[in-house]
Design an enzyme around this catalytic site. Structure first.
Site, mmCIF file in Angstrom:
data_model
loop_
_atom_site.group_PDB
_atom_site.id
_atom_site.type_symbol
_atom_site.label_atom_id
_atom_site.label_comp_id
_atom_site.label_asym_id
_atom_site.label_seq_id
_atom_site.Cartn_x
_atom_site.Cartn_y
_atom_site.Cartn_z
ATOM 1 N N SER A 238 87.690 129.814 36.222
ATOM 2 C CA SER A 238 88.738 130.830 36.266
ATOM 3 C C SER A 238 89.778 130.490 37.316
ATOM 4 O O SER A 238 89.473 129.903 38.344
ATOM 5 C CB SER A 238 88.166 132.215 36.583
ATOM 6 N N GLY B 14 93.215 129.908 35.981
ATOM 7 C CA GLY B 14 94.367 129.415 35.229
ATOM 8 C C GLY B 14 94.738 128.002 35.633
ATOM 9 O O GLY B 14 93.943 127.288 36.263
ATOM 10 N N LYS C 207 81.430 134.086 33.077
ATOM 11 C CA LYS C 207 82.883 133.919 32.952
ATOM 12 C C LYS C 207 83.439 134.944 31.954
ATOM 13 O O LYS C 207 84.492 135.529 32.161
ATOM 14 C CB LYS C 207 83.222 132.492 32.498
ATOM 15 N N HIS D 34 83.561 138.200 33.664
ATOM 16 C CA HIS D 34 84.699 138.127 34.600
ATOM 17 C C HIS D 34 85.987 138.504 33.873
ATOM 18 O O HIS D 34 86.789 139.305 34.357
ATOM 19 C CB HIS D 34 84.821 136.716 35.187
ATOM 20 N N ASN D 35 86.192 137.930 32.710
ATOM 21 C CA ASN D 35 87.421 138.220 31.966
ATOM 22 C C ASN D 35 87.462 139.668 31.495
ATOM 23 O O ASN D 35 88.530 140.280 31.484
ATOM 24 C CB ASN D 35 87.564 137.275 30.778
ATOM 25 N N GLU E 75 88.470 141.602 34.366
ATOM 26 C CA GLU E 75 89.899 141.337 34.561
ATOM 27 C C GLU E 75 90.742 142.239 33.639
ATOM 28 O O GLU E 75 91.736 142.830 34.078
ATOM 29 C CB GLU E 75 90.151 139.852 34.265
ATOM 30 N N ARG F 175 95.115 147.415 24.722
ATOM 31 C CA ARG F 175 95.959 146.289 24.296
ATOM 32 C C ARG F 175 96.132 146.317 22.783
ATOM 33 O O ARG F 175 97.233 146.108 22.255
ATOM 34 C CB ARG F 175 95.324 144.954 24.705
ATOM 35 N N ARG G 173 69.546 164.686 15.228
ATOM 36 C CA ARG G 173 68.983 163.526 14.531
ATOM 37 C C ARG G 173 67.638 163.873 13.908
ATOM 38 O O ARG G 173 67.294 163.424 12.824
ATOM 39 C CB ARG G 173 68.833 162.354 15.506
#
Ligand code: 2AM
Length: 477
Positions: free
Chosen positions: A128, A130, A183, A186-187, A190, A288, A447
């Protein structure tokens, strides 16, 4: 061969990583499918260190000292498999293939198993930071065998970012896909961090009535405190930037449709499989996605809603302070959720991941680097099996101190019609954890009613079913 490490795939990430190794004194073999890129690297940056360019796969492999360490930096997916298949037949027992791309951890697990059976170590490495990080020092998350880390770790330590205390931001995460899994999370974190910052911006703009320049100033102030982080820092930069063409704030001329490459989505997909509530990350991915639905948004322009009542200067300043509290509290929750996911993945796949070490290697180099990570590391270092970040006394106190403002901010957002899915999901998670009784009891009743799914009781062991269609007596389930 004389090269301590080789890099194949010399697009910008591969090129920068190769340069980073060379700048740190390693002899680096270079290879790329299109030979001109290899030549271009040597022409442009050959003076930075010792490179051994190779034009064929055979030449590349021959350039490496044994055990060979070969880093693949190509697109995740089919290209990675193709390159592995090109090189694996040329390697010998004990050699190490390193995948530094953004692979899905499940692919890394598959590749590691296949290559292990052929006597080759396969190390999936999350990287990580970039392009800049790759060149100047990324945060590095290697998986794979302990044996391969013994050979590879010292080289990675040389190129990794260094935390303020000098520690390299790299550590062996665990076997097979553990590095790529961490990783991935992590993203996901982020995404959540970015969404929370975006909501803070939206509130300061719409409720406090601040200009982008004023918000940049506010973020710069926040960045001197507990929110000190790379993302807050660049947010201030972006908000302070003026578009050269129009003279307008840059943020006002950018199309408001966020894109994504997919690691945030993976995080949520895997969280669903593992049964881990990462609601903050999920809201960030959905936010997003929603922003990108232009047609849906166009069709919704005339939907009714409140109009914002402007605040006076003192009220606005007070509100901004409250937003800082809400942002910090929500951030604690999203890290709590992300670390929970790592813990769950570690249990599911037998990785035995040290969460304190993960927090430690995120302190520098990566996108979520922040002073905050040191605060996360401490409780995990003190207690490796800490059930949750929220069970740490200090975080519990912080969130307790923030909660009134956190609630006030969300109430204002709801009242004024500003969407804050990240803040709201974080608070809902917090309140759900706090609740002595959850309405899940009612869910179980429903249920049992329609599907005879049974329920457990608070006062007795066993599972039970009520004869809803009959005399409503209870039977063993
Ligand atoms: P290229 O320069 O020959 O296109 C990013 O796409 C990097 O991965 C580039 O260096 C590219 O090489 C390489 N790459 C992509 N797909 C590949 C494949 N199937 N085999 C080898 N290299 C590949």
């Amino acid at each position: 061969g004389t090269a301590q490490i080789g890099v194949t795939g010399l697009a910008v990430m591969g090129r920068n990583l190769a340069r980073n190794f060379a700048r740190n004194g390693l002899t680096v073999a270079l290879h790329n499918r299109t030979v001109s890129k290899t030549r271009a690297l040597v022409d442009e940056f050959g003076a930075e260190g010792t490179f051994v360019p190779a034009e064929s796969a055979e030449e590349f492999v021959a350039a490496l000292e044994r055990p060979r360490r070969l880093v693949i930096m190509v697109k995740a997916g089919a290209a990675t498999d193709a390159v592995i298949e090109e090189f694996a037949p040329l390697l010998e027992e004990g050699d190490v293939i390193i995948d530094g791309g953004n692979a899905h951890f499940a692919d890394t697990r598959r590749r590691e198993k296949e290559l292990r059976e052929r006597g080759i170590h396969f190390v999936g490495v999350g990287i990580s930071g970039g392009e800049e990080g790759a060149l100047h020092g990324p945060s590095i998350m290697p998986g794979g065998s302990t044996e391969s880390y013994a050979s590879l770790g010292p080289l990675l330590e040389r190129i990794a970012a260094k935390a303020d205390d000098g520690t390299p931001c790299v550590a062996h995460i665990g076997p097979d896909g553990a590095g790529h899994f961490v990783k991935m999370v992590h993203n996901g974190i982020e995404y959540a961090d970015m969404q929370l910052i975006a909501e803070a911006y939206h509130l300061l703009r719409s409720v406090a009535g601040y200009s982008p320049a004023k918000i940049a100033e506010t973020f710069r102030t926040w960045n001197t405190g507990r929110l000190d982080s790379y993302l807050i820092d660049i947010t201030a930069e972006v908000l302070a930037h003026t578009d050269a063409d129009t003279g307008k704030p840059f943020v006002d001329i950018v199309a408001d449709q966020a894109e994504q490459k997919g690691t945030g989505r993976w995080t949520v997909q895997i969280a669903l499989d593992l049964g881990v509530p990462v609601s903050g990350i999920a809201e960030a991915v959905f936010a997003r996605s929603l922003s990108g639905h232009a047609g849906l948004r166009d069709a919704s322009q005339s939907l009714p809603g409140p109009t914002a009542a402007p605040l006076d200067e003192a009220e606005a300043a007070r509100f901004a302070d409250q937003v800082e509290q809400a942002l910090y509290a929500s951030k604690i929750v999203s890290y709590t959720q992300g670390f929970h996911q790592i813990q769950a993945g570690s249990e599911e796949y037998g990785w035995d991941i040290d969460l304190g070490s993960v927090a430690s290697l995120w302190r520098a180099g990566c996108i979520i680097r922040a002073a905050f990570l040191d605060r996360i590391r401490a409780p995990y270092d003190a207690r490796r099996d800490l059930p949750s970040l929220l069970s740490d006394k200090q975080f519990a106190e912080d969130i307790g101190a923030a909660q009134d403002d956190w609630r006030a901010v969300i109430a204002a957002a709801v009242g004024q019609g500003v969407p804050t899915p990240g803040f709201s999901a974080a608070l809902a998670y917090y309140d759900a954890l706090r609740a002595r009784r959850l309405p899940a009891a009612l869910t179980q009743g429903q249920r049992d009613f329609f599907g005879a799914h049974t329920y457990r009781r608070t006062d007795r062991e066993g599972s039970f079913h009520t004869l809803w269609g009959g005399d409503r007596s209870e039977v063993a389930g």
